[in-house]
Write an enzyme that holds these catalytic residues in place. Structure first.
Site, PDB file in Angstrom:
ATOM      1  N   CYS A 107      43.248  45.733  30.418  1.00 25.64           N
ATOM      2  CA  CYS A 107      41.784  45.692  30.325  1.00 25.64           C
ATOM      3  C   CYS A 107      41.292  46.990  29.688  1.00 25.64           C
ATOM      4  O   CYS A 107      41.777  48.068  30.006  1.00 25.64           O
ATOM      5  CB  CYS A 107      41.244  45.547  31.741  1.00 25.64           C
ATOM      6  SG  CYS A 107      39.492  45.828  31.935  1.00 25.64           S
ATOM      7  N   CYS A 133      39.160  49.156  32.704  1.00 22.82           N
ATOM      8  CA  CYS A 133      39.792  49.943  33.790  1.00 22.82           C
ATOM      9  C   CYS A 133      41.120  50.572  33.366  1.00 22.82           C
ATOM     10  O   CYS A 133      41.704  51.330  34.122  1.00 22.82           O
ATOM     11  CB  CYS A 133      39.976  49.075  35.027  1.00 22.82           C
ATOM     12  SG  CYS A 133      41.132  47.710  34.807  1.00 22.82           S
ATOM     13  N   CYS A 186      44.109  43.894  35.195  1.00 19.46           N
ATOM     14  CA  CYS A 186      43.238  44.972  35.680  1.00 19.46           C
ATOM     15  C   CYS A 186      43.795  45.677  36.909  1.00 19.46           C
ATOM     16  O   CYS A 186      44.667  45.159  37.586  1.00 19.46           O
ATOM     17  CB  CYS A 186      41.897  44.376  36.114  1.00 19.46           C
ATOM     18  SG  CYS A 186      40.860  43.825  34.771  1.00 19.46           S
ATOM     19  N   CYS A 202      38.695  47.420  39.279  1.00 14.30           N
ATOM     20  CA  CYS A 202      37.945  47.164  38.037  1.00 14.30           C
ATOM     21  C   CYS A 202      36.580  46.556  38.339  1.00 14.30           C
ATOM     22  O   CYS A 202      36.438  45.656  39.162  1.00 14.30           O
ATOM     23  CB  CYS A 202      38.717  46.234  37.123  1.00 14.30           C
ATOM     24  SG  CYS A 202      37.894  46.019  35.536  1.00 14.30           S
TER      25      CYS A 202
HETATM   26 ZN   LIG Z   1      39.729  45.869  34.233  1.00 12.79          ZN
END
Ligand SMILES: [Zn+2]
Length: 192
Positions: A69, A72, A38, A42
């Site tokens: 992810c 994000c 991330c 995030c």
């Molecule tokens: Zn994330």
């Protein structure tokens, strides 16, 4: 705990607890238990301190077997417009969404509208892996996820994540995770 970046662990930990946007693009964090990485900002749940590792860039995280992810989207760069990167992101998104299906290089190149040769070249340049290798990482991570969250056996999971043949699934799983699917399930104690 691994920190290959210019910042101290404490500082990066604080940044992710506070979802501090100022550090986006400066480092990335990955969570070993989920296999996901991330941006610092995030909004997903703050992970356990001991399950985190840090990376300076996206390529390093992916090479270590982590996946971006969905929330994000750390693989998208914050401020630079780079058409090659856009192509790579498009390819990654396609692989993420279709990994359960049969995907060949010509299908992928065709979807994106570029030649296979060019696709492999820029993918390797940006990510450090071939699209095929990246697809294997996605499938094996998904298999790990299913081993931990379902009661399906290894053979069922093999087909669910897009493999057509159990022995190649088994071989890749061992290569990426360092153990067999059933050992993985036992070792992790089914916790997530
Ligand atoms: Zn994330």
């Amino acid at each position: 705990m691994k920190s290959n970046t210019q910042f101290s662990f404490e500082l990066m930990w604080k940044a992710i607890v506070k979802c501090d946007k100022r550090y986006d693009g400066k480092f990335f964090y990955a969570v070993k238990t989920t296999g996901i990485f991330c941006r610092p900002s995030c909004k997903s749940k703050t992970p356990n301190y001991e399950n985190i590792c840090f990376f300076e860039n996206v390529v390093e995280a992916i090479q270590q077997g982590f996946r971006p992810c969905k929330r994000c989207q750390p693989e998208l760069s914050v401020d630079i417009y780079d058409p090659q990167q856009e192509i790579v992101v498009e390819a990654i998104n396609y692989l993420e969404q279709h990994f359960q299906e049969k995907i060949t290089l010509d299908i992928l190149a065709d979807k994106i509208g570029i030649s296979q040769y060019y696709l492999i070249r820029i993918f390797k340049e940006k990510i450090g892996l071939t699209p095929h290798k990246y697809l294997e990482i996605i499938r094996i991570h998904e298999a790990q996820n299913l081993l931990l969250t379902t009661v399906h056996n290894s053979t069922e999971i093999c087909f669910q994540v897009g493999y057509r043949n159990f022995s190649s699934f088994y071989r890749q799983f061992k290569k990426i995770c360092g153990c067999s699917p059933s050992q993985f399930r036992i070792k992790s104690g089914r916790e997530i």
